[in-house]
Design a protein around this motif. Sequence first.
Motif, PDB file in Angstrom:
ATOM      1  N   ILE A  76       0.839  -1.208   0.000  1.00  0.00           N
ATOM      2  CA  ILE A  76       0.000   0.000   0.000  1.00  0.00           C
ATOM      3  C   ILE A  76       0.869   1.251   0.000  1.00  0.00           C
ATOM      4  O   ILE A  76       0.651   2.183  -0.780  1.00  0.00           O
ATOM      5  CB  ILE A  76      -0.966  -0.002   1.204  1.00  0.00           C
ATOM      6  N   PHE A  77       1.880   1.281   0.867  1.00  0.00           N
ATOM      7  CA  PHE A  77       2.716   2.474   0.967  1.00  0.00           C
ATOM      8  C   PHE A  77       3.607   2.672  -0.256  1.00  0.00           C
ATOM      9  O   PHE A  77       3.770   3.802  -0.728  1.00  0.00           O
ATOM     10  CB  PHE A  77       3.560   2.442   2.246  1.00  0.00           C
ATOM     11  N   THR A  78       4.178   1.591  -0.785  1.00  0.00           N
ATOM     12  CA  THR A  78       5.012   1.767  -1.987  1.00  0.00           C
ATOM     13  C   THR A  78       4.153   2.184  -3.174  1.00  0.00           C
ATOM     14  O   THR A  78       4.588   2.979  -4.001  1.00  0.00           O
ATOM     15  CB  THR A  78       5.819   0.495  -2.332  1.00  0.00           C
ATOM     16  N   ALA A  79       2.927   1.672  -3.241  1.00  0.00           N
ATOM     17  CA  ALA A  79       2.021   2.089  -4.323  1.00  0.00           C
ATOM     18  C   ALA A  79       1.699   3.573  -4.208  1.00  0.00           C
ATOM     19  O   ALA A  79       1.658   4.294  -5.207  1.00  0.00           O
ATOM     20  CB  ALA A  79       0.741   1.257  -4.289  1.00  0.00           C
ATOM     21  N   ALA A  80       1.463   4.036  -2.987  1.00  0.00           N
ATOM     22  CA  ALA A  80       1.154   5.456  -2.777  1.00  0.00           C
ATOM     23  C   ALA A  80       2.353   6.334  -3.118  1.00  0.00           C
ATOM     24  O   ALA A  80       2.209   7.398  -3.728  1.00  0.00           O
ATOM     25  CB  ALA A  80       0.726   5.690  -1.331  1.00  0.00           C
ATOM     26  N   PRO A  88      -6.176  -5.974 -13.639  1.00  0.00           N
ATOM     27  CA  PRO A  88      -6.967  -7.115 -13.177  1.00  0.00           C
ATOM     28  C   PRO A  88      -6.091  -8.359 -13.055  1.00  0.00           C
ATOM     29  O   PRO A  88      -5.156  -8.557 -13.830  1.00  0.00           O
ATOM     30  CB  PRO A  88      -8.007  -7.297 -14.292  1.00  0.00           C
ATOM     31  N   ASN A  89      -6.417  -9.203 -12.056  1.00  0.00           N
ATOM     32  CA  ASN A  89      -5.666 -10.452 -11.912  1.00  0.00           C
ATOM     33  C   ASN A  89      -6.091 -11.443 -12.999  1.00  0.00           C
ATOM     34  O   ASN A  89      -7.031 -11.178 -13.763  1.00  0.00           O
ATOM     35  CB  ASN A  89      -5.822 -11.033 -10.504  1.00  0.00           C
ATOM     36  N   LEU A  90      -5.404 -12.568 -13.084  1.00  0.00           N
ATOM     37  CA  LEU A  90      -5.675 -13.535 -14.142  1.00  0.00           C
ATOM     38  C   LEU A  90      -7.064 -14.143 -14.048  1.00  0.00           C
ATOM     39  O   LEU A  90      -7.690 -14.441 -15.063  1.00  0.00           O
ATOM     40  CB  LEU A  90      -4.618 -14.649 -14.116  1.00  0.00           C
ATOM     41  N   ALA A  91      -7.580 -14.317 -12.824  1.00  0.00           N
ATOM     42  CA  ALA A  91      -8.914 -14.904 -12.650  1.00  0.00           C
ATOM     43  C   ALA A  91     -10.020 -13.888 -12.921  1.00  0.00           C
ATOM     44  O   ALA A  91     -11.180 -14.271 -13.079  1.00  0.00           O
ATOM     45  CB  ALA A  91      -9.057 -15.459 -11.229  1.00  0.00           C
ATOM     46  N   GLY A  92      -9.682 -12.612 -12.979  1.00  0.00           N
ATOM     47  CA  GLY A  92     -10.677 -11.592 -13.240  1.00  0.00           C
ATOM     48  C   GLY A  92     -11.538 -11.227 -12.039  1.00  0.00           C
ATOM     49  O   GLY A  92     -12.529 -10.521 -12.177  1.00  0.00           O
ATOM     50  N   ASP A  93     -11.146 -11.692 -10.854  1.00  0.00           N
ATOM     51  CA  ASP A  93     -11.952 -11.415  -9.666  1.00  0.00           C
ATOM     52  C   ASP A  93     -11.237 -10.519  -8.660  1.00  0.00           C
ATOM     53  O   ASP A  93     -11.626 -10.426  -7.507  1.00  0.00           O
ATOM     54  CB  ASP A  93     -12.377 -12.718  -8.989  1.00  0.00           C
ATOM     55  N   GLY A  94     -10.200  -9.865  -9.078  1.00  0.00           N
ATOM     56  CA  GLY A  94      -9.437  -8.989  -8.198  1.00  0.00           C
ATOM     57  C   GLY A  94      -8.418  -8.210  -9.008  1.00  0.00           C
ATOM     58  O   GLY A  94      -8.447  -8.203 -10.242  1.00  0.00           O
ATOM     59  N   PHE A  95      -7.501  -7.557  -8.281  1.00  0.00           N
ATOM     60  CA  PHE A  95      -6.504  -6.728  -8.942  1.00  0.00           C
ATOM     61  C   PHE A  95      -5.117  -7.037  -8.407  1.00  0.00           C
ATOM     62  O   PHE A  95      -4.969  -7.543  -7.293  1.00  0.00           O
ATOM     63  CB  PHE A  95      -6.821  -5.241  -8.733  1.00  0.00           C
ATOM     64  N   VAL A  96      -4.110  -6.688  -9.195  1.00  0.00           N
ATOM     65  CA  VAL A  96      -2.710  -6.856  -8.823  1.00  0.00           C
ATOM     66  C   VAL A  96      -2.027  -5.500  -8.971  1.00  0.00           C
ATOM     67  O   VAL A  96      -2.217  -4.818  -9.985  1.00  0.00           O
ATOM     68  CB  VAL A  96      -2.001  -7.895  -9.732  1.00  0.00           C
ATOM     69  N   VAL A  97      -1.263  -5.118  -7.957  1.00  0.00           N
ATOM     70  CA  VAL A  97      -0.495  -3.871  -8.034  1.00  0.00           C
ATOM     71  C   VAL A  97       0.811  -4.169  -8.758  1.00  0.00           C
ATOM     72  O   VAL A  97       1.521  -5.117  -8.417  1.00  0.00           O
ATOM     73  CB  VAL A  97      -0.200  -3.312  -6.625  1.00  0.00           C
ATOM     74  N   LEU A  98       1.099  -3.377  -9.768  1.00  0.00           N
ATOM     75  CA  LEU A  98       2.378  -3.489 -10.462  1.00  0.00           C
ATOM     76  C   LEU A  98       3.349  -2.623  -9.683  1.00  0.00           C
ATOM     77  O   LEU A  98       3.316  -1.404  -9.768  1.00  0.00           O
ATOM     78  CB  LEU A  98       2.239  -3.017 -11.911  1.00  0.00           C
ATOM     79  N   GLY A  99       4.185  -3.276  -8.899  1.00  0.00           N
ATOM     80  CA  GLY A  99       4.920  -2.545  -7.890  1.00  0.00           C
ATOM     81  C   GLY A  99       6.407  -2.417  -8.108  1.00  0.00           C
ATOM     82  O   GLY A  99       6.966  -2.894  -9.070  1.00  0.00           O
ATOM     83  N   GLN A 100       7.010  -1.778  -7.123  1.00  0.00           N
ATOM     84  CA  GLN A 100       8.450  -1.601  -7.059  1.00  0.00           C
ATOM     85  C   GLN A 100       8.946  -2.277  -5.797  1.00  0.00           C
ATOM     86  O   GLN A 100       8.373  -2.103  -4.722  1.00  0.00           O
ATOM     87  CB  GLN A 100       8.814  -0.119  -7.028  1.00  0.00           C
ATOM     88  N   SER A 101      10.000  -3.032  -5.914  1.00  0.00           N
ATOM     89  CA  SER A 101      10.582  -3.704  -4.763  1.00  0.00           C
ATOM     90  C   SER A 101      11.324  -2.700  -3.897  1.00  0.00           C
ATOM     91  O   SER A 101      12.080  -1.863  -4.399  1.00  0.00           O
ATOM     92  CB  SER A 101      11.556  -4.775  -5.258  1.00  0.00           C
ATOM     93  N   ASN A 112      11.966   8.500   1.933  1.00  0.00           N
ATOM     94  CA  ASN A 112      10.651   9.067   1.619  1.00  0.00           C
ATOM     95  C   ASN A 112       9.534   8.095   1.982  1.00  0.00           C
ATOM     96  O   ASN A 112       8.482   8.509   2.480  1.00  0.00           O
ATOM     97  CB  ASN A 112      10.561   9.434   0.142  1.00  0.00           C
ATOM     98  N   LEU A 113       9.745   6.807   1.745  1.00  0.00           N
ATOM     99  CA  LEU A 113       8.744   5.805   2.091  1.00  0.00           C
ATOM    100  C   LEU A 113       8.526   5.756   3.605  1.00  0.00           C
ATOM    101  O   LEU A 113       7.383   5.747   4.078  1.00  0.00           O
ATOM    102  CB  LEU A 113       9.166   4.422   1.576  1.00  0.00           C
ATOM    103  N   ILE A 114       9.602   5.760   4.360  1.00  0.00           N
ATOM    104  CA  ILE A 114       9.496   5.716   5.827  1.00  0.00           C
ATOM    105  C   ILE A 114       8.825   6.990   6.343  1.00  0.00           C
ATOM    106  O   ILE A 114       8.007   6.943   7.265  1.00  0.00           O
ATOM    107  CB  ILE A 114      10.875   5.473   6.464  1.00  0.00           C
ATOM    108  N   GLU A 115       9.134   8.117   5.733  1.00  0.00           N
ATOM    109  CA  GLU A 115       8.481   9.369   6.114  1.00  0.00           C
ATOM    110  C   GLU A 115       6.973   9.276   5.866  1.00  0.00           C
ATOM    111  O   GLU A 115       6.171   9.683   6.719  1.00  0.00           O
ATOM    112  CB  GLU A 115       9.066  10.532   5.313  1.00  0.00           C
ATOM    113  N   LEU A 116       6.571   8.728   4.740  1.00  0.00           N
ATOM    114  CA  LEU A 116       5.151   8.552   4.424  1.00  0.00           C
ATOM    115  C   LEU A 116       4.472   7.635   5.446  1.00  0.00           C
ATOM    116  O   LEU A 116       3.375   7.937   5.934  1.00  0.00           O
ATOM    117  CB  LEU A 116       5.003   7.963   3.010  1.00  0.00           C
TER     118      LEU A 116
END
Length: 152
Positions: A76-80, A88-101, A112-116
């Motif tokens: 949640i925080f890295t996405a923000a 959409p996920n492969l099953a079509g019943d949810g979502f996947v965040v395309l994120g950064q490690s 910046n992440l820790i500050e957030l």
Amino acid sequence: MVTKQTYQLRNEQILSNAINHLRNTPLNPDKPFIVTIQERTRSLEQNARLWATLSDISEQVNWHGRKLTTEQWKHIFTAALTKQDVVPNLAGDGFVVLGQSTSKMTVGELSNLIELINAFGAEQGVRFSDESRLAIEWANRWGESNKLKQVA
């Protein structure tokens, strides 16, 4: 055979050593070398601080009626922070965040992440643990980040 070399360019002598190493590296068009210059990634201290604050958030905050794990809060925080995208996920019943490690984040990005996370925790009335507070005090004392706020 040339082995992998890493230089943290902190002063002129280290820079000179890196340049000399490059000058003495044999060139072979069939087996070219790659040179990368990048900002240092997160420190071990930052990583410890990240997980301590995520743990406090996870234990104390209900998010839309749910308790989330530290890993879910990290997403949640890295996405923000990075304005990540969702698909959409492969099953079509949810979502996947395309994120950064976070392991690939630079020192500045993780600060910046820790500050957030700390700002969000303060808004939610999170009482940060001694481990989190000590990590923040350490960062402030040693100047790793002048942005982190100490939350009581």
